[in-house]
Design a protein around this motif. Structure first.
Motif, PDB file in Angstrom:
ATOM      1  N   THR A 439       9.836  29.211 -12.338  1.00  0.00           N
ATOM      2  CA  THR A 439       9.089  28.984 -13.669  1.00  0.00           C
ATOM      3  C   THR A 439       9.697  29.328 -14.822  1.00  0.00           C
ATOM      4  O   THR A 439      10.542  30.190 -15.005  1.00  0.00           O
ATOM      5  N   GLU A 440       9.308  28.712 -15.780  1.00  0.00           N
ATOM      6  CA  GLU A 440       9.894  29.169 -17.167  1.00  0.00           C
ATOM      7  C   GLU A 440       9.143  30.248 -17.962  1.00  0.00           C
ATOM      8  O   GLU A 440       9.219  30.517 -19.183  1.00  0.00           O
ATOM      9  N   ASN A 441       8.247  30.867 -17.289  1.00  0.00           N
ATOM     10  CA  ASN A 441       7.317  31.718 -17.845  1.00  0.00           C
ATOM     11  C   ASN A 441       8.203  33.168 -18.121  1.00  0.00           C
ATOM     12  O   ASN A 441       9.077  33.405 -17.585  1.00  0.00           O
ATOM     13  N   ALA A 442       7.553  33.656 -19.350  1.00  0.00           N
ATOM     14  CA  ALA A 442       8.191  35.085 -19.549  1.00  0.00           C
ATOM     15  C   ALA A 442       7.675  36.077 -18.523  1.00  0.00           C
ATOM     16  O   ALA A 442       7.007  35.686 -17.726  1.00  0.00           O
ATOM     17  N   GLN A 443       7.852  37.430 -18.674  1.00  0.00           N
ATOM     18  CA  GLN A 443       7.186  38.324 -17.938  1.00  0.00           C
ATOM     19  C   GLN A 443       5.628  38.119 -17.905  1.00  0.00           C
ATOM     20  O   GLN A 443       4.986  37.974 -18.657  1.00  0.00           O
ATOM     21  N   GLN A 444       5.211  38.266 -16.490  1.00  0.00           N
ATOM     22  CA  GLN A 444       3.829  38.064 -16.196  1.00  0.00           C
ATOM     23  C   GLN A 444       3.032  39.358 -15.731  1.00  0.00           C
ATOM     24  O   GLN A 444       3.720  40.292 -15.237  1.00  0.00           O
ATOM     25  N   GLU A 445       1.780  39.372 -15.509  1.00  0.00           N
ATOM     26  CA  GLU A 445       1.064  40.190 -15.113  1.00  0.00           C
ATOM     27  C   GLU A 445       1.403  40.314 -13.712  1.00  0.00           C
ATOM     28  O   GLU A 445       1.202  39.250 -12.978  1.00  0.00           O
ATOM     29  N   GLN A 446       1.190  41.487 -12.989  1.00  0.00           N
ATOM     30  CA  GLN A 446       1.349  41.714 -11.665  1.00  0.00           C
ATOM     31  C   GLN A 446       0.115  40.958 -10.747  1.00  0.00           C
ATOM     32  O   GLN A 446       0.565  40.374  -9.762  1.00  0.00           O
ATOM     33  N   ALA A 447      -0.988  40.860 -11.416  1.00  0.00           N
ATOM     34  CA  ALA A 447      -2.050  40.032 -10.585  1.00  0.00           C
ATOM     35  C   ALA A 447      -1.924  38.689 -10.577  1.00  0.00           C
ATOM     36  O   ALA A 447      -2.089  37.958  -9.637  1.00  0.00           O
ATOM     37  N   ASP A 448      -1.291  38.066 -11.567  1.00  0.00           N
ATOM     38  CA  ASP A 448      -1.055  36.709 -11.724  1.00  0.00           C
ATOM     39  C   ASP A 448       0.092  36.234 -10.871  1.00  0.00           C
ATOM     40  O   ASP A 448       0.045  35.305 -10.070  1.00  0.00           O
ATOM     41  N   VAL A 449       1.038  37.024 -10.503  1.00  0.00           N
ATOM     42  CA  VAL A 449       2.257  36.914  -9.805  1.00  0.00           C
ATOM     43  C   VAL A 449       1.715  36.841  -8.334  1.00  0.00           C
ATOM     44  O   VAL A 449       1.986  36.335  -7.441  1.00  0.00           O
ATOM     45  N   GLU A 450       0.795  38.059  -8.038  1.00  0.00           N
ATOM     46  CA  GLU A 450       0.404  38.136  -6.601  1.00  0.00           C
ATOM     47  C   GLU A 450      -0.409  36.870  -6.403  1.00  0.00           C
ATOM     48  O   GLU A 450      -0.497  36.392  -4.932  1.00  0.00           O
ATOM     49  N   VAL A 453       1.777  33.915  -5.388  1.00  0.00           N
ATOM     50  CA  VAL A 453       2.295  34.145  -4.124  1.00  0.00           C
ATOM     51  C   VAL A 453       1.331  33.756  -3.133  1.00  0.00           C
ATOM     52  O   VAL A 453       1.637  33.049  -1.885  1.00  0.00           O
ATOM     53  N   LYS A 454       0.021  34.172  -3.156  1.00  0.00           N
ATOM     54  CA  LYS A 454      -0.907  34.144  -2.215  1.00  0.00           C
ATOM     55  C   LYS A 454      -1.176  32.551  -2.101  1.00  0.00           C
ATOM     56  O   LYS A 454      -1.392  31.990  -0.948  1.00  0.00           O
ATOM     57  N   GLN A 455      -1.482  31.901  -3.292  1.00  0.00           N
ATOM     58  CA  GLN A 455      -1.571  30.457  -3.285  1.00  0.00           C
ATOM     59  C   GLN A 455      -0.444  29.554  -2.628  1.00  0.00           C
ATOM     60  O   GLN A 455      -0.804  28.577  -2.066  1.00  0.00           O
ATOM     61  N   SER A 456       0.775  30.063  -2.694  1.00  0.00           N
ATOM     62  CA  SER A 456       1.784  29.271  -2.350  1.00  0.00           C
ATOM     63  C   SER A 456       1.741  29.485  -0.570  1.00  0.00           C
ATOM     64  O   SER A 456       2.345  28.557   0.082  1.00  0.00           O
ATOM     65  N   ILE A 457       1.524  30.754  -0.229  1.00  0.00           N
ATOM     66  CA  ILE A 457       1.406  30.853   1.235  1.00  0.00           C
ATOM     67  C   ILE A 457       0.226  30.032   1.775  1.00  0.00           C
ATOM     68  O   ILE A 457       0.486  29.545   3.044  1.00  0.00           O
ATOM     69  N   ALA A 515       8.726  38.141  -4.926  1.00  0.00           N
ATOM     70  CA  ALA A 515       8.346  37.651  -6.158  1.00  0.00           C
ATOM     71  C   ALA A 515       8.766  38.681  -7.390  1.00  0.00           C
ATOM     72  O   ALA A 515       9.189  39.538  -7.092  1.00  0.00           O
ATOM     73  N   THR A 516       9.219  37.933  -8.431  1.00  0.00           N
ATOM     74  CA  THR A 516       9.977  38.686  -9.515  1.00  0.00           C
ATOM     75  C   THR A 516       8.697  38.855 -10.727  1.00  0.00           C
ATOM     76  O   THR A 516       7.728  38.118 -10.727  1.00  0.00           O
ATOM     77  N   LYS A 517       9.085  39.707 -11.886  1.00  0.00           N
ATOM     78  CA  LYS A 517       8.164  39.831 -12.786  1.00  0.00           C
ATOM     79  C   LYS A 517       8.020  38.571 -13.614  1.00  0.00           C
ATOM     80  O   LYS A 517       6.814  38.448 -14.193  1.00  0.00           O
ATOM     81  N   GLU A 518       9.039  37.864 -13.409  1.00  0.00           N
ATOM     82  CA  GLU A 518       8.797  36.298 -14.362  1.00  0.00           C
ATOM     83  C   GLU A 518       8.286  35.264 -13.482  1.00  0.00           C
ATOM     84  O   GLU A 518       8.199  34.352 -14.079  1.00  0.00           O
ATOM     85  N   GLY A 519       7.630  35.856 -12.598  1.00  0.00           N
ATOM     86  CA  GLY A 519       7.081  34.680 -11.536  1.00  0.00           C
ATOM     87  C   GLY A 519       7.963  33.784 -10.871  1.00  0.00           C
ATOM     88  O   GLY A 519       7.153  32.931 -10.155  1.00  0.00           O
ATOM     89  N   MET A 520       8.903  34.198 -10.314  1.00  0.00           N
ATOM     90  CA  MET A 520       9.761  33.497  -9.390  1.00  0.00           C
ATOM     91  C   MET A 520       9.537  33.996  -8.190  1.00  0.00           C
ATOM     92  O   MET A 520       9.375  35.195  -7.788  1.00  0.00           O
ATOM     93  N   ILE A 521       9.304  33.058  -7.330  1.00  0.00           N
ATOM     94  CA  ILE A 521       8.781  33.209  -5.970  1.00  0.00           C
ATOM     95  C   ILE A 521       9.827  32.663  -4.879  1.00  0.00           C
ATOM     96  O   ILE A 521      10.428  31.554  -5.034  1.00  0.00           O
ATOM     97  N   ALA A 522      10.043  33.477  -3.758  1.00  0.00           N
ATOM     98  CA  ALA A 522      10.771  32.666  -2.805  1.00  0.00           C
ATOM     99  C   ALA A 522      10.081  33.259  -1.361  1.00  0.00           C
ATOM    100  O   ALA A 522       9.577  34.346  -1.148  1.00  0.00           O
TER     101      ALA A 522
END
Length: 562
Positions: A439-450, A453-457, A515-522
């Motif tokens: 994603t092109e987001n800047a640094q995101q909140e940890q709760a948003d990243v988690e 990740v849960k949604q993509s799983i 996941a990274t702080k910027e919202g990148m997920i693998a």
């Protein structure tokens, strides 16, 4: 009072000069400056930006520039060599990075970290606009995207195994030829046995003449050999029971053959044979001892009677000759069949012994799978590939190169999301998939990243259910890679459908998420059969190879390689 004030002023002036000198000296040792510049902030799709980082630092300081894909979402095409100039006690270093992007839009080059000595310095972020390229479709032809090209796998050491097999077959063939098929030289006994009865009898008489029986006064042995010669000759050419008959029985039989006109023996021949045979009986059983002259006369008489018998023998008829030829051919065929049977038995015995030996050493299932060519076993023992996939980069080792399927681009809540998928699904009991979400987001909140990740799983599980994966049992746990990158592990069991079939197999699965702080997920997804021991080993080896490297680790690895 004036002198005192003057002295005080001088002291203050000296302190000021020393302080200024110390400050200049200190600042000259610790002075560092980092600046950036670009040749343009607006490009078209596929064009390159020259992004230049300039560093001014003390000559003794170690400077580390960024390495790898640290400019995402832009891609680093090339990093030029570091340009260094020296001025006084300071170095001026600069390095140009060629960056590009293949999607239109506005992107931000993130802050880049430069390490000077043991202190980090950061550049300012920079916004770049990527514009589309107008295409006149009336003049420019459009073509479909070319399909993925199958690349032939690099050759391994197959020729070594081929050479071993050829040498083993050659050795087995040589042993069979040497011990079975080779025409062996005949022994003296075999050569004598092939002679006609007359020649064999004459040769036996010569060997008797050369013996030491008479010199050692072994008369009994001499007469035994002498009578055996005439008996064998008669047994083969006249009466087939000559060897087992007594002297009287033999003479009576010869007399009957004479009277029946089968053999025209003379009276002298029958008399001489009877006399010598009875004398031999006396020597053997009554321990009689004839003198040497009589013995020599008996020997000459036997030779004479052999000639007499040969002279009265009828010539063999054509039918007898034909039967003799047929007999010889039958013997040759029998001999050849025997060789074939010995060869076949030897090969079968060797194969069975090899199978049992390897089975006891490696296990009979392993040997059977090797012979029959188990797909999972071939993947496990083949040449594995270690590579990097997507962004954030996933470092992983797999039996085959994962194929990259078409990337997807979507806009949600004003955020551009790029999803890349890499798969291997050609095996029946093994499935490997890597999904990276950028994603092109800047640094995101940890709760948003988690939450993402849960949604993509959950989306992965939903996709499984849509293709008839049943009885899905899910568990969650923490997962730490060998290089200490932290992520989550979603795992369990399910019934997965077989390829091109309505049947299912009981399988296990594991989804490793990072996941990274910027919202990148693998996501790394593995599916394998519980009953396939080779697929289980493959999955364990893949899991042990998973690595997610941070920017610092990637830079350190690049430096060590350089």
């Amino acid at each position: 009072m004036k002198l005192s004030e003057k002295g005080t002023s001088c002291k203050a002036f000296v302190i000021l000069i020393l302080s200024t000198f110390y400050f200049l000296l200190f600042t000259s040792k610790s002075f560092s400056q980092v600046t950036t510049e670009v040749d343009t902030t607006k490009i078209r799709i596929g064009e390159q930006i020259n992004y230049k980082i300039k560093v001014e630092a003390d000559s003794t300081a170690l400077v580390v520039f960024p390495e790898g894909q640290t400019f995402s979402p832009l891609e680093a095409v090339e990093a030029l060599e570091i340009d260094t100039t020296k001025k006084d006690s300071k170095f001026k270093l600069s390095r140009i990075y060629k960056l590009t992007h293949f999607d239109s839009g506005s992107y931000t080059i993130p802050r880049q970290k430069i390490i000077i000595g043991d202190k980090p310095f950061y550049t300012d972020s920079l916004r770049v606009d990527v514009g589309t390229v107008e295409v006149d479709t009336t003049k420019q032809k459009l073509y479909d995207i070319k399909p993925i090209i199958e690349v032939e796998k690099s050759s391994n050491n197959w020729w070594i195994w081929l050479l071993v097999v050829i040498v083993a077959l050659a050795l087995i063939g040589f042993l069979l030829w040497w011990f079975v098929w080779r025409e062996k030289p005949l022994t003296e006994e075999e050569e004598i046995a092939l002679l006609p009865p007359y020649d064999r009898a004459k040769l036996a008489l010569k060997k008797l003449d050369n013996s030491q029986y008479l010199i050692r006064s072994e008369v009994k042995e001499y007469y035994s050999e002498l009578t055996m010669i005439i008996r064998k000759y008669l047994d083969e050419k006249v009466y087939e029971r000559s060897l087992e008959s007594t002297t009287d029985e033999l003479i009576n039989r010869l007399q009957l053959l004479k009277e029946g006109n089968q053999f025209s023996f003379t009276k002298d021949t029958l008399h001489n044979l009877e006399t010598i045979l009875k004398r031999a009986d006396l020597v053997k059983f009554a321990k009689s001892a004839p003198d040497t002259a009589l013995i020599e006369m008996d020997r000459a008489t036997i030779e004479k009677e052999i000639e007499s018998v040969k002279a009265i023998l009828p010539e063999p008829t054509e039918e007898e000759k034909l039967l003799d030829e047929q007999y010889k051919e039958a013997q040759e065929r029998k001999k050849k069949r025997t060789k074939i049977m010995i060869t076949a038995a030897s090969i079968v015995l060797l194969l069975v012994a090899t199978y049992v030996g390897f089975g006891l050493k490696f296990g009979f299932k392993y040997v059977n799978d090797t012979i029959l060519g188990d797909e999972s076993k071939e993947l496990l023992e083949g040449e594995w590939v270690k590579s990097v996939y997507g962004y954030p980069p996933v470092y992983i080792e797999t039996p085959e190169v994962l194929k990259r399927v078409q990337d997807t681009l979507s806009d949600k809540s004003k955020d551009k999301i790029v999803q890349r998928v890499f798969v291997y699904d050609e095996a029946e009991h093994l499935d490997i998939k890597i999904i990276t979400i950028e994603t092109e987001n800047a640094q995101q909140e940890q709760a948003d990243v988690e939450r993402k990740v849960k949604q993509s799983i959950e989306k992965i599980i939903e996709d499984w259910e849509s293709v008839n994966v049943q009885n899905i049992i899910t568990k969650d746990d923490q997962f730490i890679t060998p290089n200490n990158a932290e992520g989550s592990k979603t795992y369990g069991t399910a019934d997965f459908p077989l390829q091109d079939s309505e049947e299912t197999f009981e399988g296990e699965y594991a989804i490793f998420s990072f996941a990274t702080k910027e919202g990148m997920i693998a996501h790394i997804t593995l599916v394998w059969s519980k009953e396939d021991s080779y697929a289980v080993e493959i999955s364990e080896r893949i899991i042990k190879s998973i690595e997610m490297k941070s920017e610092e680790q990637a830079n350190a690895e690049q430096e060590s390689q350089n």
